[in-house]
Design a protein around this motif. Sequence first.
Motif, PDB file in Angstrom:
ATOM      1  N   MET A   1      16.477 -43.523   4.225  1.00 60.41           N
ATOM      2  CA  MET A   1      17.080 -42.383   4.925  1.00 60.41           C
ATOM      3  C   MET A   1      16.076 -41.237   4.999  1.00 60.41           C
ATOM      4  SD  MET A   1      19.843 -41.439   6.421  1.00 60.41           S
ATOM      5  CE  MET A   1      20.659 -39.961   7.028  1.00 60.41           C
ATOM      6  N   LEU A   2      15.992 -40.614   6.154  1.00 60.85           N
ATOM      7  CA  LEU A   2      15.052 -39.509   6.323  1.00 60.85           C
ATOM      8  C   LEU A   2      15.529 -38.283   5.562  1.00 60.85           C
ATOM      9  CD1 LEU A   2      14.271 -39.669  10.128  1.00 60.85           C
ATOM     10  CD2 LEU A   2      12.836 -40.451   8.261  1.00 60.85           C
ATOM     11  N   GLU A   3      14.588 -37.556   5.016  1.00 64.93           N
ATOM     12  CA  GLU A   3      14.917 -36.286   4.367  1.00 64.93           C
ATOM     13  C   GLU A   3      14.921 -35.197   5.417  1.00 64.93           C
ATOM     14  OE1 GLU A   3      13.206 -33.233   0.937  1.00 64.93           O
ATOM     15  OE2 GLU A   3      12.291 -35.208   1.236  1.00 64.93           O
ATOM     16  N   ARG A   4      16.034 -34.498   5.543  1.00 68.93           N
ATOM     17  CA  ARG A   4      16.157 -33.469   6.570  1.00 68.93           C
ATOM     18  C   ARG A   4      15.366 -32.238   6.175  1.00 68.93           C
ATOM     19  NH1 ARG A   4      21.706 -31.820   9.636  1.00 68.93           N
ATOM     20  NH2 ARG A   4      20.837 -30.315  11.080  1.00 68.93           N
ATOM     21  N   ASN A   5      14.565 -31.780   7.107  1.00 67.42           N
ATOM     22  CA  ASN A   5      13.730 -30.609   6.877  1.00 67.42           C
ATOM     23  C   ASN A   5      14.429 -29.388   7.441  1.00 67.42           C
ATOM     24  OD1 ASN A   5      11.762 -28.703   6.601  1.00 67.42           O
ATOM     25  ND2 ASN A   5      10.259 -29.716   7.902  1.00 67.42           N
ATOM     26  N   SER A   6      14.753 -28.444   6.579  1.00 73.16           N
ATOM     27  CA  SER A   6      15.482 -27.252   7.031  1.00 73.16           C
ATOM     28  C   SER A   6      14.557 -26.200   7.621  1.00 73.16           C
ATOM     29  CB  SER A   6      16.257 -26.633   5.860  1.00 73.16           C
ATOM     30  OG  SER A   6      15.369 -26.220   4.843  1.00 73.16           O
ATOM     31  N   GLN A   7      13.254 -26.415   7.540  1.00 74.47           N
ATOM     32  CA  GLN A   7      12.299 -25.452   8.073  1.00 74.47           C
ATOM     33  C   GLN A   7      11.812 -25.890   9.446  1.00 74.47           C
ATOM     34  OE1 GLN A   7      11.597 -22.543   6.590  1.00 74.47           O
ATOM     35  NE2 GLN A   7      13.107 -23.149   5.059  1.00 74.47           N
ATOM     36  N   PRO A  19      14.855 -26.848  16.490  1.00 72.38           N
ATOM     37  CA  PRO A  19      15.642 -27.958  15.949  1.00 72.38           C
ATOM     38  C   PRO A  19      15.514 -28.065  14.431  1.00 72.38           C
ATOM     39  CG  PRO A  19      14.444 -28.657  17.905  1.00 72.38           C
ATOM     40  CD  PRO A  19      13.920 -27.295  17.547  1.00 72.38           C
ATOM     41  N   ASP A  20      16.623 -28.285  13.785  1.00 71.06           N
ATOM     42  CA  ASP A  20      16.658 -28.532  12.350  1.00 71.06           C
ATOM     43  C   ASP A  20      16.704 -30.048  12.163  1.00 71.06           C
ATOM     44  OD1 ASP A  20      16.986 -28.565   9.649  1.00 71.06           O
ATOM     45  OD2 ASP A  20      18.987 -27.679   9.652  1.00 71.06           O
ATOM     46  N   TRP A  21      15.529 -30.664  12.170  1.00 69.16           N
ATOM     47  CA  TRP A  21      15.436 -32.117  12.064  1.00 69.16           C
ATOM     48  C   TRP A  21      14.094 -32.485  11.424  1.00 69.16           C
ATOM     49  CZ3 TRP A  21      14.343 -34.675  17.510  1.00 69.16           C
ATOM     50  CH2 TRP A  21      13.291 -34.006  18.147  1.00 69.16           C
ATOM     51  N   PRO A  22      13.974 -33.662  10.863  1.00 72.21           N
ATOM     52  CA  PRO A  22      12.753 -34.054  10.156  1.00 72.21           C
ATOM     53  C   PRO A  22      11.715 -34.688  11.073  1.00 72.21           C
ATOM     54  CG  PRO A  22      14.416 -35.715   9.817  1.00 72.21           C
ATOM     55  CD  PRO A  22      15.077 -34.627  10.638  1.00 72.21           C
ATOM     56  N   ALA A  23      11.386 -34.002  12.159  1.00 73.38           N
ATOM     57  CA  ALA A  23      10.398 -34.539  13.097  1.00 73.38           C
ATOM     58  C   ALA A  23       9.010 -34.525  12.465  1.00 73.38           C
ATOM     59  CB  ALA A  23      10.403 -33.719  14.383  1.00 73.38           C
ATOM     60  N   PRO A  24       8.151 -35.476  12.841  1.00 71.86           N
ATOM     61  CA  PRO A  24       6.767 -35.468  12.358  1.00 71.86           C
ATOM     62  C   PRO A  24       6.076 -34.149  12.696  1.00 71.86           C
ATOM     63  CG  PRO A  24       7.289 -37.560  13.410  1.00 71.86           C
ATOM     64  CD  PRO A  24       8.446 -36.652  13.675  1.00 71.86           C
ATOM     65  N   ILE A  25       5.068 -33.810  11.915  1.00 74.75           N
ATOM     66  CA  ILE A  25       4.395 -32.509  12.037  1.00 74.75           C
ATOM     67  C   ILE A  25       3.864 -32.267  13.447  1.00 74.75           C
ATOM     68  CG2 ILE A  25       2.406 -31.166  11.258  1.00 74.75           C
ATOM     69  CD1 ILE A  25       2.788 -32.399   8.506  1.00 74.75           C
ATOM     70  N   GLY A  26       3.350 -33.278  14.109  1.00 74.76           N
ATOM     71  CA  GLY A  26       2.755 -33.090  15.426  1.00 74.76           C
ATOM     72  C   GLY A  26       3.744 -32.924  16.555  1.00 74.76           C
ATOM     73  N   GLU A 161      16.023 -47.799  16.732  1.00 73.78           N
ATOM     74  CA  GLU A 161      16.130 -47.563  15.286  1.00 73.78           C
ATOM     75  C   GLU A 161      15.038 -46.647  14.768  1.00 73.78           C
ATOM     76  OE1 GLU A 161      16.107 -50.516  16.731  1.00 73.78           O
ATOM     77  OE2 GLU A 161      18.229 -51.121  16.521  1.00 73.78           O
ATOM     78  N   ARG A 162      13.975 -46.485  15.538  1.00 71.67           N
ATOM     79  CA  ARG A 162      12.861 -45.641  15.125  1.00 71.67           C
ATOM     80  C   ARG A 162      12.804 -44.336  15.915  1.00 71.67           C
ATOM     81  NH1 ARG A 162       9.503 -47.315  11.661  1.00 71.67           N
ATOM     82  NH2 ARG A 162       7.837 -45.940  12.396  1.00 71.67           N
ATOM     83  N   LEU A 163      13.922 -44.007  16.559  1.00 72.61           N
ATOM     84  CA  LEU A 163      14.030 -42.753  17.297  1.00 72.61           C
ATOM     85  C   LEU A 163      14.909 -41.772  16.540  1.00 72.61           C
ATOM     86  CD1 LEU A 163      14.654 -44.055  20.940  1.00 72.61           C
ATOM     87  CD2 LEU A 163      12.498 -43.200  20.004  1.00 72.61           C
ATOM     88  N   MET A 164      14.687 -40.483  16.786  1.00 73.04           N
ATOM     89  CA  MET A 164      15.594 -39.450  16.304  1.00 73.04           C
ATOM     90  C   MET A 164      15.875 -38.485  17.451  1.00 73.04           C
ATOM     91  SD  MET A 164      13.276 -36.904  13.916  1.00 73.04           S
ATOM     92  CE  MET A 164      12.563 -38.229  12.943  1.00 73.04           C
ATOM     93  N   ALA A 165      17.059 -37.877  17.430  1.00 72.08           N
ATOM     94  CA  ALA A 165      17.471 -37.010  18.533  1.00 72.08           C
ATOM     95  C   ALA A 165      18.058 -35.712  17.996  1.00 72.08           C
ATOM     96  CB  ALA A 165      18.502 -37.723  19.410  1.00 72.08           C
ATOM     97  N   TRP A 166      17.873 -34.662  18.790  1.00 73.22           N
ATOM     98  CA  TRP A 166      18.481 -33.366  18.499  1.00 73.22           C
ATOM     99  C   TRP A 166      19.226 -32.907  19.737  1.00 73.22           C
ATOM    100  CZ3 TRP A 166      17.453 -28.274  20.468  1.00 73.22           C
ATOM    101  CH2 TRP A 166      18.111 -27.249  19.769  1.00 73.22           C
ATOM    102  N   ILE A 167      20.496 -32.537  19.546  1.00 75.39           N
ATOM    103  CA  ILE A 167      21.335 -32.055  20.639  1.00 75.39           C
ATOM    104  C   ILE A 167      21.345 -30.535  20.604  1.00 75.39           C
ATOM    105  CG2 ILE A 167      23.626 -32.081  21.667  1.00 75.39           C
ATOM    106  CD1 ILE A 167      24.094 -34.735  20.157  1.00 75.39           C
ATOM    107  N   PHE A 229      19.566 -41.441  13.624  1.00 80.60           N
ATOM    108  CA  PHE A 229      19.133 -40.114  13.194  1.00 80.60           C
ATOM    109  C   PHE A 229      19.414 -39.118  14.313  1.00 80.60           C
ATOM    110  CE2 PHE A 229      16.050 -43.153  11.233  1.00 80.60           C
ATOM    111  CZ  PHE A 229      16.580 -43.102   9.943  1.00 80.60           C
ATOM    112  N   VAL A 230      20.588 -38.495  14.270  1.00 83.69           N
ATOM    113  CA  VAL A 230      21.030 -37.573  15.321  1.00 83.69           C
ATOM    114  C   VAL A 230      21.407 -36.249  14.673  1.00 83.69           C
ATOM    115  CG1 VAL A 230      22.604 -37.185  17.236  1.00 83.69           C
ATOM    116  CG2 VAL A 230      21.898 -39.519  16.671  1.00 83.69           C
ATOM    117  N   TYR A 231      20.865 -35.168  15.208  1.00 83.39           N
ATOM    118  CA  TYR A 231      21.048 -33.839  14.630  1.00 83.39           C
ATOM    119  C   TYR A 231      21.528 -32.860  15.704  1.00 83.39           C
ATOM    120  CZ  TYR A 231      18.071 -36.161  11.224  1.00 83.39           C
ATOM    121  OH  TYR A 231      17.564 -37.064  10.331  1.00 83.39           O
ATOM    122  N   GLY A 232      21.974 -31.678  15.275  1.00 79.61           N
ATOM    123  CA  GLY A 232      22.387 -30.633  16.206  1.00 79.61           C
ATOM    124  C   GLY A 232      23.781 -30.861  16.763  1.00 79.61           C
TER     125      GLY A 232
END
Length: 264
Positions: A1-7, A19-26, A161-167, A229-232
């Motif tokens: 499970m991904l760790e959600r990054n609040s920053q 977006p409040d999501w654990p997206a890669p740094i780039g 399965e390797r995607l994440m989304a923010w609404i 992995f869906v956020y927002g």
Amino acid sequence: MLERNSQPNNQSDSHFIYPDWPAPIGVKALCTTRLGGVSLPPFDGFNLATHVGDDLNAVLANRQQLVNRAGLSSQPVWLNQQHTVELVCLDSLATQDNPPIADASWTQESGRVAVVLTADCLPILITNLAGTLVCAIHAGWKGLASGIVRQSVEALPESPERLMAWIGPAIGAQSFEVGEEVRAVFVATSELNAGFFKPLSVDSHLHKKYLADLPGLVKYELNQLGVSFVYGGDLCTYRDESQFFSYRRSGQTGRIASLIWLER
């Protein structure tokens, strides 16, 4: 499970939402508000759409202000949104002189900025766990029902399965009143969609009314497609007049922008 990054990963302007999501740094992403800008009422102030009746020079000034404030290396690739199910790859665009007719775009190239405009419709930003692609989707209820989210996810060169989304900000479940005809379209696709329509009333002509949960419908569809992995989805454009434009609330109004890009 991904760790959600609040920053937020690119916080530099208090007038933007990140977006409040654990997206890669780039992976960089943000959503504008109506704050700032030079547009006059009823488009005050940070309207980014050229098709709503605002003064063109004001819109172009706002777009340049967006580039400067967000520190973009190039102008976002604006789309001619028409509630289609078209997804365009920005990497193959030779010019930006004529915005492509599409309601979603994606890229694997650094510096290319995918963007969608909204004022109640759903802006959906997508990236993958490796941080090698980004996608922006505009989904009104018609586009959602027609398959813009499904077709976009299935067209991306990555397993769901390797995607994440923010609404991003959109009209919320307590504010989007629709008729039986809208509910029927979604229920015809899946009876489980009925749970996202709350009975509201029956008018004098015996027409049933419902409150539709568009963010809920999108989350459910993404999950069904394999995107877990869906956020927002918790910011309502209709209720928050101070921050957002809302077509349902105001009629003639501006548009906010939701952007995503790769920075390596």
